[in-house]
Design an enzyme around this catalytic site. Structure first.
Site, short mmCIF file in Angstrom:
data_model
loop_
_atom_site.label_atom_id
_atom_site.label_comp_id
_atom_site.label_asym_id
_atom_site.label_seq_id
_atom_site.Cartn_x
_atom_site.Cartn_y
_atom_site.Cartn_z
N GLU A 1 66.09 28.85 24.43
CA GLU A 1 65.93 30.27 24.76
C GLU A 1 66.91 30.71 25.82
O GLU A 1 67.46 31.83 25.76
CB GLU A 1 64.49 30.53 25.20
CG GLU A 1 63.44 30.24 24.15
CD GLU A 1 63.68 30.98 22.84
OE1 GLU A 1 64.19 32.12 22.89
OE2 GLU A 1 63.37 30.44 21.77
N GLU B 1 70.95 31.05 16.03
CA GLU B 1 69.97 29.98 16.21
C GLU B 1 70.66 28.61 16.33
O GLU B 1 70.28 27.78 17.16
CB GLU B 1 68.98 29.96 15.06
CG GLU B 1 68.00 31.12 15.06
CD GLU B 1 67.14 31.14 16.31
OE1 GLU B 1 66.62 30.08 16.69
OE2 GLU B 1 66.99 32.22 16.90
#
Length: 275
Positions: free
Chosen positions: A149, A206
């Protein structure tokens, strides 16, 4: 107006709109490549300060709401655990971008069954108790999540998506107005854009966050191989995964293979940090 002439005019206007939108973009190198070699240049049309200011305001509002509900940092043991991991990972961010040292980093734990964690632009973070409890997560696995993150924030993926949407929105709006297709036609064009460009770009984000995240974790002294076990747990929890073409996340098999390869690449960093 004759159809042929209208089509020619449409192409010219769309080209002009696209050119104007692209001119407004700047090419940036948000991070240094690190051992994992993430060095893709990005096109940005939205100022970083705009998103960071919005993130600060939204984060403050969200934390105030959670505090009012009694769900903010309710479990001292979980909070101490999350903050300890963050305190080890955050200093490693300077390897990818030295200016991250000056970010106003903040991390809180939210009591929620949701299996989730996130990091806003500028370093505002949250970890949900569902992630900790439902996965019976280890410190190494939690470091993999938090590193992932944080990597999104370092790479400014939110700013990149906002910039892509701003450019696409300009072209789509002009085209829809000229063609007289109305709101329905414009929405159809927007969905087509997401299918052809938006979702593949999200999968790329991602993968970048996976790779940068495991390097951050390894440098902080957390076993990067835990990223593999983390996503194996995620796969077991989530059941059947969506079709690859429509998914914003890489398919499980691709992700595990990539994480396995890159965790081996950063193992020397982990071994050095453990010493």
């Amino acid at each position: 107006m004759k159809p042929v002439v209208k089509r020619m005019l449409l192409k010219q206007v769309l080209a002009a709109a696209g050119l104007m939108a692209l001119v407004a973009c700047e090419t940036v190198q948000t991070t240094q490549s690190g051992i994992v070699g993430v060095n893709r240049e990005q096109r940005m049309a939205v100022p970083a300060e705009t998103l960071e200011q919005a993130a600060r305001e939204q984060y403050a509002a969200m934390m105030a709401q959670e505090r009012q509900k009694g769900t903010l940092n309710r479990n001292p043991t979980q909070v101490a655990r999350v903050k300890a991991i963050a305190n080890k990972i955050v200093p490693q961010t300077v390897v990818f971008r030295p200016d991250a040292r000056a970010w106003a980093w903040e991390v809180n734990v939210l009591s929620s069954p949701e299996v989730n964690a996130w990091c806003m632009p500028g370093g505002k973070m949250a970890v949900y108790t569902g992630l900790i409890e439902k996965l019976n997560i280890t410190d190494d696995e939690l470091a993999a999540v938090m590193g992932h993150e944080i990597a999104h924030a370092l790479r400014e993926h939110a700013r990149e998506r906002a910039s892509e949407q701003a450019v696409a929105g300009t072209v789509i709006s002009v085209g829809a107005a000229l063609m007289g297709v109305g709101d329905l036609g414009q929405k159809t064009a927007e969905y087509a854009y997401m299918g052809l460009l938006g979702l593949p770009n999200s999968r790329r984000h991602e993968t970048e966050a996976d790779r940068v995240g495991i390097e951050l974790a390894a440098r902080a002294g957390y076993d990067p191989r835990a990223a593999v076990t983390l996503w194996q747990k995620m796969g077991q929890l989530g059941g059947g995964e969506p079709i690859k073409f429509l998914s914003t996340h890489p398919p499980q098999s691709d992700r595990l293979a990539d994480l396995t390869a890159y965790s081996q690449r950063v193992m020397p960093l982990y071994e050095q940090a453990k010493k």
